[in-house]
Design an enzyme around this catalytic site. Structure first.
Site, PDB file in Angstrom:
ATOM      1  N   ASP A 166     -15.860  -1.994   4.882  1.00  0.00           N
ATOM      2  CA  ASP A 166     -14.739  -1.172   4.403  1.00  0.00           C
ATOM      3  C   ASP A 166     -14.684  -1.197   2.879  1.00  0.00           C
ATOM      4  O   ASP A 166     -15.537  -1.814   2.212  1.00  0.00           O
ATOM      5  CB  ASP A 166     -13.415  -1.597   5.052  1.00  0.00           C
ATOM      6  CG  ASP A 166     -12.903  -2.932   4.555  1.00  0.00           C
ATOM      7  OD1 ASP A 166     -13.719  -3.725   4.042  1.00  0.00           O
ATOM      8  OD2 ASP A 166     -11.698  -3.189   4.679  1.00  0.00           O
TER       9      ASP A 166
ATOM     10  N   ARG B 298       0.849  -1.202   0.000  1.00  0.00           N
ATOM     11  CA  ARG B 298       0.000   0.000   0.000  1.00  0.00           C
ATOM     12  C   ARG B 298       0.874   1.237   0.000  1.00  0.00           C
ATOM     13  O   ARG B 298       1.782   1.358   0.818  1.00  0.00           O
ATOM     14  CB  ARG B 298      -0.915   0.018   1.225  1.00  0.00           C
ATOM     15  CG  ARG B 298      -1.888  -1.134   1.213  1.00  0.00           C
ATOM     16  CD  ARG B 298      -2.863  -1.092   2.367  1.00  0.00           C
ATOM     17  NE  ARG B 298      -3.538  -2.381   2.439  1.00  0.00           N
ATOM     18  CZ  ARG B 298      -4.438  -2.710   3.348  1.00  0.00           C
ATOM     19  NH1 ARG B 298      -4.792  -1.843   4.276  1.00  0.00           N
ATOM     20  NH2 ARG B 298      -5.002  -3.898   3.335  1.00  0.00           N
TER      21      ARG B 298
ATOM     22  N   ASP C  86     -12.987  -2.709   0.589  1.00  0.00           N
ATOM     23  CA  ASP C  86     -12.939  -3.971  -0.154  1.00  0.00           C
ATOM     24  C   ASP C  86     -13.872  -5.040   0.406  1.00  0.00           C
ATOM     25  O   ASP C  86     -13.832  -6.189  -0.033  1.00  0.00           O
ATOM     26  CB  ASP C  86     -11.502  -4.492  -0.256  1.00  0.00           C
ATOM     27  CG  ASP C  86     -10.908  -4.844   1.103  1.00  0.00           C
ATOM     28  OD1 ASP C  86     -11.275  -4.186   2.102  1.00  0.00           O
ATOM     29  OD2 ASP C  86     -10.069  -5.760   1.168  1.00  0.00           O
TER      30      ASP C  86
ATOM     31  N   LYS D 283     -11.351 -12.543   5.645  1.00  0.00           N
ATOM     32  CA  LYS D 283     -12.456 -12.115   6.488  1.00  0.00           C
ATOM     33  C   LYS D 283     -13.584 -11.665   5.562  1.00  0.00           C
ATOM     34  O   LYS D 283     -13.344 -11.326   4.411  1.00  0.00           O
ATOM     35  CB  LYS D 283     -12.026 -11.024   7.453  1.00  0.00           C
ATOM     36  CG  LYS D 283     -11.311  -9.830   6.843  1.00  0.00           C
ATOM     37  CD  LYS D 283     -10.755  -8.953   7.958  1.00  0.00           C
ATOM     38  CE  LYS D 283     -10.147  -7.668   7.443  1.00  0.00           C
ATOM     39  NZ  LYS D 283      -8.710  -7.782   7.191  1.00  0.00           N
TER      40      LYS D 283
ATOM     41  N   SER E 176      -7.877  -1.370   0.892  1.00  0.00           N
ATOM     42  CA  SER E 176      -8.844  -1.694   1.940  1.00  0.00           C
ATOM     43  C   SER E 176      -9.508  -0.473   2.574  1.00  0.00           C
ATOM     44  O   SER E 176     -10.201   0.259   1.890  1.00  0.00           O
ATOM     45  CB  SER E 176      -8.141  -2.557   2.970  1.00  0.00           C
ATOM     46  OG  SER E 176      -9.059  -3.217   3.753  1.00  0.00           O
ATOM     47  N   HIS E 177      -9.230  -0.245   3.860  1.00  0.00           N
ATOM     48  CA  HIS E 177      -9.907   0.837   4.582  1.00  0.00           C
ATOM     49  C   HIS E 177      -9.199   2.178   4.405  1.00  0.00           C
ATOM     50  O   HIS E 177      -9.657   3.184   4.924  1.00  0.00           O
ATOM     51  CB  HIS E 177      -9.970   0.491   6.068  1.00  0.00           C
ATOM     52  CG  HIS E 177      -8.614   0.321   6.668  1.00  0.00           C
ATOM     53  ND1 HIS E 177      -7.809  -0.762   6.373  1.00  0.00           N
ATOM     54  CD2 HIS E 177      -7.895   1.105   7.490  1.00  0.00           C
ATOM     55  CE1 HIS E 177      -6.663  -0.630   7.004  1.00  0.00           C
ATOM     56  NE2 HIS E 177      -6.675   0.488   7.695  1.00  0.00           N
TER      57      HIS E 177
ATOM     58  N   ASP F 163     -14.157  -6.675   3.310  1.00  0.00           N
ATOM     59  CA  ASP F 163     -13.840  -7.763   4.240  1.00  0.00           C
ATOM     60  C   ASP F 163     -14.105  -7.386   5.696  1.00  0.00           C
ATOM     61  O   ASP F 163     -14.254  -8.249   6.542  1.00  0.00           O
ATOM     62  CB  ASP F 163     -12.412  -8.304   4.035  1.00  0.00           C
ATOM     63  CG  ASP F 163     -11.348  -7.232   4.053  1.00  0.00           C
ATOM     64  OD1 ASP F 163     -11.683  -6.045   4.231  1.00  0.00           O
ATOM     65  OD2 ASP F 163     -10.153  -7.573   3.886  1.00  0.00           O
ATOM     66  N   ARG F 164     -14.185  -6.085   6.000  1.00  0.00           N
ATOM     67  CA  ARG F 164     -14.471  -5.693   7.382  1.00  0.00           C
ATOM     68  C   ARG F 164     -15.950  -5.400   7.586  1.00  0.00           C
ATOM     69  O   ARG F 164     -16.647  -5.025   6.634  1.00  0.00           O
ATOM     70  CB  ARG F 164     -13.715  -4.409   7.737  1.00  0.00           C
ATOM     71  CG  ARG F 164     -12.234  -4.554   7.682  1.00  0.00           C
ATOM     72  CD  ARG F 164     -11.594  -3.292   8.237  1.00  0.00           C
ATOM     73  NE  ARG F 164     -10.148  -3.424   8.163  1.00  0.00           N
ATOM     74  CZ  ARG F 164      -9.299  -2.715   8.897  1.00  0.00           C
ATOM     75  NH1 ARG F 164      -9.754  -1.805   9.731  1.00  0.00           N
ATOM     76  NH2 ARG F 164      -8.004  -2.902   8.781  1.00  0.00           N
TER      77      ARG F 164
ATOM     78  N   GLU G 166     -10.720 -10.722  14.227  1.00  0.00           N
ATOM     79  CA  GLU G 166      -9.740  -9.741  14.670  1.00  0.00           C
ATOM     80  C   GLU G 166     -10.498  -8.553  15.254  1.00  0.00           C
ATOM     81  O   GLU G 166     -11.618  -8.241  14.826  1.00  0.00           O
ATOM     82  CB  GLU G 166      -8.897  -9.262  13.496  1.00  0.00           C
ATOM     83  CG  GLU G 166      -7.958 -10.291  12.936  1.00  0.00           C
ATOM     84  CD  GLU G 166      -6.957  -9.659  11.967  1.00  0.00           C
ATOM     85  OE1 GLU G 166      -5.816  -9.425  12.370  1.00  0.00           O
ATOM     86  OE2 GLU G 166      -7.326  -9.382  10.817  1.00  0.00           O
TER      87      GLU G 166
HETATM   88  C1  VG1 Z   1      -4.831  -3.710  10.089  1.00  0.00           C
HETATM   89  C2  VG1 Z   1      -5.542  -4.468  11.199  1.00  0.00           C
HETATM   90  C3  VG1 Z   1      -5.439  -5.958  10.962  1.00  0.00           C
HETATM   91  C4  VG1 Z   1      -5.997  -6.313   9.579  1.00  0.00           C
HETATM   92  C5  VG1 Z   1      -5.269  -5.500   8.526  1.00  0.00           C
HETATM   93  C6  VG1 Z   1      -5.817  -5.704   7.147  1.00  0.00           C
HETATM   94  O1  VG1 Z   1      -3.465  -4.027  10.094  1.00  0.00           O
HETATM   95  O2  VG1 Z   1      -5.010  -4.126  12.455  1.00  0.00           O
HETATM   96  O3  VG1 Z   1      -6.115  -6.644  11.982  1.00  0.00           O
HETATM   97  O4  VG1 Z   1      -5.850  -7.671   9.311  1.00  0.00           O
HETATM   98  O5  VG1 Z   1      -5.380  -4.106   8.832  1.00  0.00           O
HETATM   99  O6  VG1 Z   1      -7.181  -5.400   7.067  1.00  0.00           O
HETATM  100  P1  VG1 Z   1      -2.365  -3.057  10.753  1.00  0.00           P
HETATM  101  O7  VG1 Z   1      -1.066  -3.704  10.439  1.00  0.00           O
HETATM  102  O8  VG1 Z   1      -2.561  -1.711  10.130  1.00  0.00           O
HETATM  103  O9  VG1 Z   1      -2.692  -3.022  12.213  1.00  0.00           O
HETATM  104  V1  VG1 Z   1      -7.778  -4.700   5.679  1.00  0.00           V
HETATM  105  O10 VG1 Z   1      -9.452  -4.781   5.741  1.00  0.00           O
HETATM  106  O11 VG1 Z   1      -7.088  -3.215   5.735  1.00  0.00           O
HETATM  107  O12 VG1 Z   1      -7.155  -5.641   4.445  1.00  0.00           O
HETATM  108 CO    CO Z   2     -10.383  -4.546   4.011  1.00  0.00          CO
END
Ligand code: VG1
Ligand code: CO
Length: 564
Positions: A290, A25, A292, A391, A119-120, A294-295, A378
């Site tokens: 979110d 990213r 994509d 997820k 993602s988010h 998955d959340r 998570e």
């Molecule tokens: C974050 C979350 C983690 C999740 C990851 C990807 O990672 O804490 O639990 O699996 O995002 O989610 P980090 O390293 O920023 O804490 V997603 O929906 O952004 O693919």
């Molecule tokens: Co996501």
């Protein structure tokens, strides 16, 4: 038919293409403006497959609709053709939610998939872009694969491309291309990206029971917020068309390149609109997803908030409401290390194995493939099961609706009954986003050396009339029970004698500076205390965490950007 030319283009390697918690990213400007930046990473990703694997394989491509996705997809098509990939399957208009990619990889027995998402993280020309590789099990590439991609990216001198191919992403069907010096044609297939996924959900849940809840005589009103991410089309098809919820149930349902200028992140801060609309009491259930898909964030009547750590525990305690688990059985439960211990209590009471993994969904995949894991979650709004290897936001929504239908209770009643039975793990997460990297790293180093000092153990910290004594402090390390691989430095944790935990971690998904996360988890079984405000209950541990880390002094930040 004229064969398309394969061109080898000279490039220079980059040293910053290491995939993070979930893919690479960066700011859009990095992918867009650094010479060959995107091409290099695609070449390194395709380079993980041997020529023979590429030739016979099917590879999925799709993403969350964010800015630059269309350009990246055309590049992947041209480079896949030039690198001898046999068959690409692409979601119509490029749209494919992360869980749907996982589902279709598995259904088609594809070799993997490339997902265009950050993602988010926010999107648009000034936002983030991301590229993530999933393997044949449908899950995010494990560390050995992302490590290989990174190694290749650091020495790349050329990439291969068929510069004059371009595909029509809008029309469902097959397009075939003849490639120079190749016997077989290169096939690009555009598919309805919602179809396989919808069929899968129909086999997991009792759609009739949910239909009755959403459209029967005592129907509850629901509000599902796609936050202008990829989920709009999925919510409409599954919730509205299949399950009979009115069309007005889906809001912000049109995917936008910049998510309407917002963070497509389903939490109380960034999904504030949903919280506000739920507060009036018009709706019995609400959820947000979110970018994509998955959340998920689950809200009850009047915006009653379900903490994601509790959400997975509630689902675990109610697996009987979901037909899928009745046929597969329940092999094990898992949570990421910072996720609260609520799930552990269900595992202990039901006598089911529980695994504690590092942050990131990729660690659950091995356990699932080995038949050791059925349901996991998570704290970061991720919930899912072994039906796929990602997820799954909409799956979590249907799980909650199934539980509501079978227990004939509201979200709040289900949650409160759960706490009454198992006690409550109070949980909060503080995020300090885009802090300067240097002080963030120094802070982590300082905490780690404190933990290594033997005088730290047994030390008592006091705040606001409460005292906590350190039982253990370490940098979390995980040994995969399936393949024995060891993953180190996954978060600094301090465990107190009453089981309360304070955890410090640096995010692996940010694209600028560092994001510090503090996680706090504390168990309470006294029924007279379980309904308190978590921020009040956890205030002493928050003070202790800030004192131990000296976060304010070191970073100059007086308050977190997001509190969950
Ligand atoms: C974050 C979350 C983690 C999740 C990851 C990807 O990672 O804490 O639990 O699996 O995002 O989610 P980090 O390293 O920023 O804490 V997603 O929906 O952004 O693919
Ligand atoms: Co996501």
């Amino acid at each position: 038919m004229v064969a398309h030319k394969v061109v080898q283009v000279a490039t220079k390697p980059y040293d910053d293409q290491k995939p993070g918690t979930s893919g690479l990213r960066k700011r859009v400007s990095v992918f867009q403006s650094k010479p060959h930046y995107t091409e290099n990473f695609i070449q390194a990703t395709l380079g993980c497959l041997s020529p023979s694997e590429r030739e016979g394989c099917t590879l999925l491509v799709g993403g969350d609709g964010r800015f630059y996705m269309g350009i990246a997809i055309q590049l992947i098509v041209r480079m896949a053709a030039a690198n001898g990939v046999g068959h690409l399957v692409i979601g119509q208009n490029g749209i494919f939610s992360t869980p749907a990619v996982s589902c279709t990889i598995r259904k088609r027995k594809a070799i993997g998939g490339i997902i265009l998402t950050a993602s988010h993280n926010p999107g648009g020309p000034n936002g983030d872009f991301g590229i993530k590789y999933n393997t044949a099990n449908g899950g995010p590439a494990p560390e050995n694969v992302t490590g290989k991609i990174f190694e290749l990216s650091k020495s790349l001198q050329t990439y291969n491309i068929c510069p004059d191919i371009s595909v029509d992403l809008s029309t469902i069907g097959q397009q075939s291309f003849t490639i120079e010096n190749k016997d077989k044609p290169f096939i690009v297939e555009i598919v309805d990206s919602v179809l396989d996924y919808t069929d899968m959900l129909k086999n997991i849940f009792d759609f009739n029971a949910i239909k009755l809840l959403l459209s029967g005589p005592h129907a509850i009103k629901v509000r599902l917020d796609a936050m202008h991410g990829v989920m709009g089309p999925y919510v409409k098809r599954v919730l509205c068309h299949e399950l009979g919820a009115p069309e007005t149930s889906a809001v912000n349902g049109i995917p936008k390149e910049d998510f309407g200028g917002h963070h497509p992140d389903p939490n109380l801060t960034y999904a504030a609109d949903l919280v506000a609309s739920m507060s009036s009491g018009e709706y019995g259930f609400g959820a947000a997803f979110d970018g994509d898909g998955d959340r998920n964030m689950i809200l009850g009547h009047k915006a009653f908030f379900v903490n994601p750590s509790d959400s997975v525990a509630v689902i675990a305690a109610n697996l009987g409401s979901i037909p899928y688990f009745q046929s597969t059985g329940v092999h094990g439960l898992a949570r990421s290390m910072p996720t609260s211990g609520a799930l552990d209590r269900v595992a202990a009471s039901e006598n089911i194995a529980l695994y504690e993994t590092p942050t990131g969904w990729k660690f659950f995949g091995n356990l699932m493939d080995a038949g050791k894991l059925s349901l996991c979650g998570e704290e970061s709004f991720g919930t899912g099961s072994d039906h796929i290897r990602e997820k799954d936001g909409l799956w979590a929504v249907l799980a909650w609706l199934s539980i509501m239908a079978s227990r004939k209770q509201s979200v709040e009643e289900i949650m409160k009954d759960h706490w009454a039975k198992y006690g409550r793990n109070f949980f909060t997460r503080y995020d300090y986003e885009e802090v300067d990297a240097a002080p963030a790293n120094e802070m982590m180093k300082a905490i780690e050396s404190m933990l290594q000092d033997s005088s730290f153990h047994g030390k008592t910290f006091e705040a606001e009339g409460k005292a906590y004594t350190v039982q253990k402090g370490d940098n979390f390390e995980y040994t995969d029970p399936v393949d024995g691989s060891v993953t180190k430095k996954q978060g600094l944790r301090i465990i107190f004698t009453d089981g309360s935990r304070v955890i410090f971690r640096l995010s692996g998904t940010g694209s600028a500076g560092a994001t510090i996360r503090i996680y706090i988890d504390s168990y309470e079984k006294d029924p007279s205390k379980i309904h308190q405000d978590p921020q009040v209950m956890l205030a002493p541990l928050v003070s202790i965490a800030l004192k131990i880390s000296q976060l304010r002094e070191r970073t100059g930040r007086n308050a977190p950007t997001v509190i969950t």
